[in-house]
Design a protein around this motif. Sequence first.
Motif, PDB file in Angstrom:
ATOM      1  N   ASP A 253     -13.482  -8.455   4.435  1.00  0.00           N
ATOM      2  CA  ASP A 253     -13.061  -8.274   3.038  1.00  0.00           C
ATOM      3  C   ASP A 253     -14.227  -7.907   2.132  1.00  0.00           C
ATOM      4  N   LEU A 254     -15.444  -8.273   2.528  1.00  0.00           N
ATOM      5  CA  LEU A 254     -16.619  -8.002   1.698  1.00  0.00           C
ATOM      6  C   LEU A 254     -17.187  -6.600   1.892  1.00  0.00           C
ATOM      7  N   ARG A 255     -16.597  -5.837   2.800  1.00  0.00           N
ATOM      8  CA  ARG A 255     -17.037  -4.451   2.974  1.00  0.00           C
ATOM      9  C   ARG A 255     -16.628  -3.602   1.765  1.00  0.00           C
ATOM     10  N   PRO A 256     -17.486  -2.676   1.332  1.00  0.00           N
ATOM     11  CA  PRO A 256     -17.103  -1.778   0.235  1.00  0.00           C
ATOM     12  C   PRO A 256     -15.801  -1.035   0.575  1.00  0.00           C
ATOM     13  N   ASP A 257     -14.943  -0.885  -0.402  1.00  0.00           N
ATOM     14  CA  ASP A 257     -13.666  -0.178  -0.254  1.00  0.00           C
ATOM     15  C   ASP A 257     -12.688  -0.891   0.671  1.00  0.00           C
ATOM     16  N   SER A 258     -12.884  -2.185   0.924  1.00  0.00           N
ATOM     17  CA  SER A 258     -11.915  -2.928   1.727  1.00  0.00           C
ATOM     18  C   SER A 258     -10.602  -3.057   0.943  1.00  0.00           C
ATOM     19  N   PRO A 259      -9.459  -3.159   1.623  1.00  0.00           N
ATOM     20  CA  PRO A 259      -8.180  -3.363   0.920  1.00  0.00           C
ATOM     21  C   PRO A 259      -8.212  -4.604   0.026  1.00  0.00           C
ATOM     22  N   ALA A 260      -8.926  -5.642   0.445  1.00  0.00           N
ATOM     23  CA  ALA A 260      -8.996  -6.869  -0.348  1.00  0.00           C
ATOM     24  C   ALA A 260      -9.694  -6.641  -1.685  1.00  0.00           C
ATOM     25  N   LEU A 261     -10.755  -5.837  -1.684  1.00  0.00           N
ATOM     26  CA  LEU A 261     -11.456  -5.534  -2.941  1.00  0.00           C
ATOM     27  C   LEU A 261     -10.648  -4.570  -3.800  1.00  0.00           C
ATOM     28  N   LYS A 262      -9.962  -3.635  -3.170  1.00  0.00           N
ATOM     29  CA  LYS A 262      -9.142  -2.682  -3.921  1.00  0.00           C
ATOM     30  C   LYS A 262      -7.997  -3.396  -4.642  1.00  0.00           C
ATOM     31  N   PHE A 263      -7.485  -4.459  -4.031  1.00  0.00           N
ATOM     32  CA  PHE A 263      -6.397  -5.220  -4.646  1.00  0.00           C
ATOM     33  C   PHE A 263      -6.792  -5.742  -6.027  1.00  0.00           C
ATOM     34  N   LEU A 264      -8.063  -6.129  -6.173  1.00  0.00           N
ATOM     35  CA  LEU A 264      -8.516  -6.729  -7.426  1.00  0.00           C
ATOM     36  C   LEU A 264      -8.456  -5.760  -8.599  1.00  0.00           C
ATOM     37  N   ARG A 265      -8.368  -4.458  -8.303  1.00  0.00           N
ATOM     38  CA  ARG A 265      -8.334  -3.455  -9.362  1.00  0.00           C
ATOM     39  C   ARG A 265      -6.910  -3.037  -9.737  1.00  0.00           C
ATOM     40  N   LYS A 266      -5.919  -3.592  -9.050  1.00  0.00           N
ATOM     41  CA  LYS A 266      -4.550  -3.116  -9.234  1.00  0.00           C
ATOM     42  C   LYS A 266      -3.811  -3.810 -10.368  1.00  0.00           C
ATOM     43  N   ARG A 267      -4.091  -5.066 -10.605  1.00  0.00           N
ATOM     44  CA  ARG A 267      -3.333  -5.822 -11.599  1.00  0.00           C
ATOM     45  C   ARG A 267      -4.145  -6.002 -12.871  1.00  0.00           C
ATOM     46  N   PRO A 268      -3.492  -6.040 -14.024  1.00  0.00           N
ATOM     47  CA  PRO A 268      -4.219  -6.205 -15.285  1.00  0.00           C
ATOM     48  C   PRO A 268      -4.873  -7.580 -15.385  1.00  0.00           C
ATOM     49  N   PHE A 269      -5.991  -7.623 -16.077  1.00  0.00           N
ATOM     50  CA  PHE A 269      -6.707  -8.880 -16.276  1.00  0.00           C
ATOM     51  C   PHE A 269      -6.126  -9.587 -17.497  1.00  0.00           C
ATOM     52  N   PRO A 270      -5.886 -10.900 -17.433  1.00  0.00           N
ATOM     53  CA  PRO A 270      -5.296 -11.614 -18.576  1.00  0.00           C
ATOM     54  C   PRO A 270      -6.164 -11.520 -19.831  1.00  0.00           C
ATOM     55  N   LYS A 271      -5.525 -11.341 -20.968  1.00  0.00           N
ATOM     56  CA  LYS A 271      -6.245 -11.097 -22.215  1.00  0.00           C
ATOM     57  C   LYS A 271      -6.935 -12.334 -22.781  1.00  0.00           C
ATOM     58  N   HIS A 272      -6.548 -13.523 -22.334  1.00  0.00           N
ATOM     59  CA  HIS A 272      -7.092 -14.741 -22.931  1.00  0.00           C
ATOM     60  C   HIS A 272      -8.344 -15.257 -22.218  1.00  0.00           C
ATOM     61  N   THR A 273      -8.739 -14.646 -21.095  1.00  0.00           N
ATOM     62  CA  THR A 273      -9.852 -15.160 -20.297  1.00  0.00           C
ATOM     63  C   THR A 273     -11.152 -14.434 -20.630  1.00  0.00           C
TER      64      THR A 273
END
Length: 279
Positions: free
Chosen positions: A184-204
């Motif tokens: 998962d720690l490899r560049p361009d892994s599906p696990a890292l790509k997942f983190l860019r798919k959903r919006p980040f909460p506005k209150h954090t």
Amino acid sequence: MRNKIISIASFSLVIIGFISILAIPNRAISDFDKIRPTLFVHGYKGTENSFGFMLERFEHEYKWGDKALVYYVTKQGVVQKYHPRLGRKKPMFVQVIFAQNRASFELTASWLANVLQDMKKVYGVNDVNIVGHSMGGIVALKYIKQFRGEQFPSVHKFVTLGSPFDGIYSEEYFQIHRDPAATDLRPDSPALKFLRKRPFPKHTQVLSISSTGDAIAVPESVRSLREIVPSAQLTEKVIENKQLGHSDLHESRRVDQLIYEFLWQDQVNVESKTPSSFR
């Protein structure tokens, strides 16, 4: 007559004991209502020592708060907990330790979610702060983006220490490490790509800390958090120190200071030692 009196006394003790058991959760909830807890989540191959010495400094040297709770997740994913000091009025620190410290982001984030769900259910915690080192910061980010709803506490402030959100660039690293977390720690892994798919909460609000001496989570990879967290919610600190390596980040007093200023500058008891005391 004597037997009747003994029976009544025994029954009364049972009732008193039952009432005491029922009262425990309420007492625990009131303990945590005093101030927002801060969770400390270790990274890849991390142990109790990963944040252990930092928490020792926070609690005993600086007197910023108390280590209130330790969550230990077994290799089978069973959540166990220990209560060092519930009931203090200072900021509460909660340490999270994963026995299986090389599991995938998906599995580790689900364990973190189980921990936070327990805090919500048992202690009535609605929101927390999180400090994550390396993969711990990535897993915490996955929790923030994936686990939402009334059963999970939200994250008020989030601190990352040397978290390579774009992966680890060294191919040599993966010749040594070949487990699910390393994948998962490899560049361009599906696990890292997942983190860019959903919006980040506005209150954090987020503080990202990196070091020019970190050869594992190089500043360029750490800075990729800009692609995930809106600029208005993100503060970045790069420590210019070629001697400050990856694991040194949770042993650095400069890092201690940055965490203090971001999380508790206006909350900690005035008798506590302030950052200026060790600059």
